[in-house]
Design a protein around this motif. Sequence first.
Motif, PDB file in Angstrom:
ATOM      1  N   CYS A 369       1.078  -1.108  -0.094  1.00  0.00           N
ATOM      2  CA  CYS A 369      -0.012   0.017   0.209  1.00  0.00           C
ATOM      3  C   CYS A 369       0.831   1.343  -0.043  1.00  0.00           C
ATOM      4  N   VAL A 370       1.872   1.305   0.985  1.00  0.00           N
ATOM      5  CA  VAL A 370       2.718   2.388   1.247  1.00  0.00           C
ATOM      6  C   VAL A 370       3.625   2.561  -0.289  1.00  0.00           C
ATOM      7  N   GLY A 371       4.042   1.264  -0.578  1.00  0.00           N
ATOM      8  CA  GLY A 371       4.816   1.264  -2.003  1.00  0.00           C
ATOM      9  C   GLY A 371       4.214   1.938  -3.195  1.00  0.00           C
ATOM     10  N   GLU A 372       2.944   1.562  -3.350  1.00  0.00           N
ATOM     11  CA  GLU A 372       2.364   2.102  -4.245  1.00  0.00           C
ATOM     12  C   GLU A 372       1.425   3.704  -4.395  1.00  0.00           C
ATOM     13  N   LEU A 373       1.594   4.064  -3.293  1.00  0.00           N
ATOM     14  CA  LEU A 373       1.100   5.522  -3.221  1.00  0.00           C
ATOM     15  C   LEU A 373       1.862   6.614  -4.236  1.00  0.00           C
ATOM     16  N   PRO A 374       3.181   6.418  -3.993  1.00  0.00           N
ATOM     17  CA  PRO A 374       3.481   7.290  -5.049  1.00  0.00           C
ATOM     18  C   PRO A 374       3.047   7.378  -6.511  1.00  0.00           C
ATOM     19  N   TYR A 375       2.785   6.252  -7.034  1.00  0.00           N
ATOM     20  CA  TYR A 375       2.132   6.108  -8.185  1.00  0.00           C
ATOM     21  C   TYR A 375       0.815   6.738  -8.507  1.00  0.00           C
ATOM     22  N   PHE A 376       0.221   7.126  -7.513  1.00  0.00           N
ATOM     23  CA  PHE A 376      -1.067   7.681  -7.450  1.00  0.00           C
ATOM     24  C   PHE A 376      -0.926   8.925  -7.550  1.00  0.00           C
ATOM     25  N   ARG A 378       2.018  10.679  -8.599  1.00  0.00           N
ATOM     26  CA  ARG A 378       2.507  10.880 -10.042  1.00  0.00           C
ATOM     27  C   ARG A 378       1.452  11.061 -11.077  1.00  0.00           C
ATOM     28  N   LEU A 379       0.440  10.153 -10.910  1.00  0.00           N
ATOM     29  CA  LEU A 379      -0.672  10.337 -11.840  1.00  0.00           C
ATOM     30  C   LEU A 379      -1.423  11.886 -11.704  1.00  0.00           C
ATOM     31  N   GLN A 380      -1.708  11.849 -10.537  1.00  0.00           N
ATOM     32  CA  GLN A 380      -2.562  12.976  -9.935  1.00  0.00           C
ATOM     33  C   GLN A 380      -1.559  14.216 -10.576  1.00  0.00           C
ATOM     34  N   GLU A 381      -0.268  14.159 -10.523  1.00  0.00           N
ATOM     35  CA  GLU A 381       0.514  15.448 -10.760  1.00  0.00           C
ATOM     36  C   GLU A 381       0.255  15.568 -12.288  1.00  0.00           C
ATOM     37  N   GLU A 382       0.388  14.434 -12.913  1.00  0.00           N
ATOM     38  CA  GLU A 382       0.243  14.496 -14.297  1.00  0.00           C
ATOM     39  C   GLU A 382      -1.069  14.652 -15.009  1.00  0.00           C
ATOM     40  N   TYR A 458       2.623   2.089 -12.115  1.00  0.00           N
ATOM     41  CA  TYR A 458       2.031   3.411 -12.704  1.00  0.00           C
ATOM     42  C   TYR A 458       1.487   3.196 -14.037  1.00  0.00           C
ATOM     43  N   GLU A 459       1.979   2.060 -14.757  1.00  0.00           N
ATOM     44  CA  GLU A 459       1.539   1.553 -16.087  1.00  0.00           C
ATOM     45  C   GLU A 459       0.113   1.135 -16.058  1.00  0.00           C
ATOM     46  N   MET A 460      -0.266   0.373 -14.992  1.00  0.00           N
ATOM     47  CA  MET A 460      -1.510   0.062 -14.996  1.00  0.00           C
ATOM     48  C   MET A 460      -2.616   1.116 -14.676  1.00  0.00           C
ATOM     49  N   LEU A 461      -1.853   2.082 -13.739  1.00  0.00           N
ATOM     50  CA  LEU A 461      -2.965   3.368 -13.346  1.00  0.00           C
ATOM     51  C   LEU A 461      -3.096   3.940 -14.731  1.00  0.00           C
ATOM     52  N   ARG A 462      -2.148   4.149 -15.532  1.00  0.00           N
ATOM     53  CA  ARG A 462      -2.335   4.990 -16.804  1.00  0.00           C
ATOM     54  C   ARG A 462      -3.401   4.403 -17.816  1.00  0.00           C
TER      55      ARG A 462
END
Lengths: 470, 255
Positions: A369-376, A378-382, A458-462
């Motif tokens: 959970c903690v590890g994947e939060l930066p991906y969210f 990054r997506l939010q920033e972009e 991150y790729e999955m989120l994209r």
Amino acid sequence: MVKKPTARRLAQLYAALLYNANLKGFVQGKLYTGNVKALCVPGLNCYSCPGAVAACPLGALQNALAAAGHRAGWYIFGILLLFGITLGRTICGWLCPMGLIQELLHRIPTPKIRKSRITRALSWLKYLVLAVFVIALPLIYGLRHNLPLPAFCKYICPAGTLEGAVALLSNPENGGMLAQLGLLFTRKYVILIALLLACVFCYRAFCRFLCPLGALYGLFNRFALVGVRVEESRCDHCGACVGHCPMDVARVGDHECISCGQCAGHCHRDAIALRCGRRAIKPSRKTGRILWGALIALLAAAILWFNFIDAPRNAETDSYSSDAPVGPQVGQQLEDFTCALLDGTEFHLADHRGQVVIINQWATYCTPCVGELPYFERLQEEHPEIVVLAFHHWLEAVPTAADYVAQKGWGDWQIRFAVDTPDENILRRIQGDNVMPRTVVLNPRGEVIYNEQRSVTYEMLRSLLEQANN
Amino acid sequence: MLLICAAERWERDRMTKSKVYLWIQGLLCAVLAAMLICAALGIYREGIALREAGDALAWIYTKEKIAERLAPIVPVFCGAALTALVGLILGVRDQRAERPVPDAAFLRDALATEGVPREKSYQRRCLFAGWGIFTACMIAILVYLLRPAHFPENDLEGMFSSLAGWLIPWAALGLSGLALFSQLREQSIKRELAAGKARMAEQRETKGGERRLLIVRTAVLALALGMILAGALNGGMRDVLIKAINLCTECVGLG
């Protein structure tokens, strides 16, 4: 011919059943969530096993070390000291479900590998596993990165794979969990099979060479109250005890001795016995019957309590059912909710119609959970046009989650952090449970296009964002 | 005479049959394990190929793939289980494994030997060499653990691979050294036992030792209970509960 089970075998079976008395968990594929789980069992028994009614001391120790920066883990240190000084490695021989599994596998008739200098040298490996995977890695990641990493559970523990992962996956109710399986599962599964195979040929291979819990209890073996001891005045030092012992002992009762008592049967001077202090434990037939009767009654009461009386914490979640168009499943429209954000403002789902909304369930103690939060983030920033809500489940966790977010320096992040309400306002609506991490993606019409328990990249989120916009 | 010969032959045949059975059963277990591992690796390779082809959301493990891969394993599993059951009922076992493995060091310590100083000095050198190599390897591992750069926050997989790459060779070297020099020491002890005159060693256990043990036990027990109480008060017990009732999928190896 098949032998009659010994008292030790019955004790092992008893312990395995008592530790996993939540039998309905196996049918439902869900964990027991009662308060009894704050207690630890002495043996290695994964607390993510659907049947487990108490915590695993090794898992709890790693989590306590990972959280050493916030709170000293006195409780689990005390528990381990207590088990160590009273029973020592008698636990391995009599009360460990993993020990039982290994011994049963070793009964399969195949050529066996006898103990030797090589196995004795290998028996030191478990101390290395204890030092690196149970102590060093959780401490390093906990103190340096504020990241909970129970490294032994994650990378090695065969009890976790067998009792946790495989037991959960074998239930059709948890079919969705298959989505999460990848490299980590494959690697742990290969380790599990290799260890089980090793146990067929080599007596208690995992226990002798790798188990850090055995290594920990072994440190107390000399001082433990209960254990197999030699009466020196009777002993003629023939060496039959050490010669016949299947473990890598140098002396009866040393750090490798699991007090199984096999040596007592080979001692021609009757000098060896399982003792409590100085007294030999040899109950009379009548006392034995009374003791077994009481223990069986206790087991029956435990099974009755855990399966029929003790209401699970998430009963409300289980009984939740949605109306046709509104619901948490893919294609349904997620029910509206309101929650308080950690920055003091309020989040209202209905306010974000027309936007892609991503809801993530996380917890401070959950590594992925903690590890994947930066991906969210990054997506939010972009994509500032989307809304990302990361919510922590309720368990008086408001200060913990807020402190954690502040310590990690996530206070200025663009994604919104929230804590669920005590009645599980958000969790109930997304039909989540105590399995983390979970991510839900809503398209601009508020319809669920993705709702799964698994880590994301991150790729999955994209890719999910593209789907939501289409 | 004839009867004795027949009985001996029967016994010899039975031994040979048992040995053949044990090897077949062992082979079946190994084949079963290899098939299970290959099935998992096959599913993983297929699934990861799909992901690399661009489908980031593709499931690596699916019910269909698992069923397809498990189908050929089921007969082997049933065969292995059935033959194991037959062997258990017939009481076939590796009798060689039940023979005692005499421990020369135990006998030497129990029966104090006199003389052979050359052997004693050789044993001491072996002991130091074995533990010296083991300690040196452990120091190498410790040096690795002390470098913060080896533990990045966002690359746990990379951390694990490089840790395993460092840990496994050093651990193997350390343990091999320990095993080798233990073996040499044992051979020397056996020579010493054969050459030296043995006498019974003095008993080590004393009443003072018992009292010290009681003090240690009581002190540790009191410390343990104090720690549990402190943990219950500082919220440590609740931490255990929270972690135990929630499922962290990565921690059990799901992913």
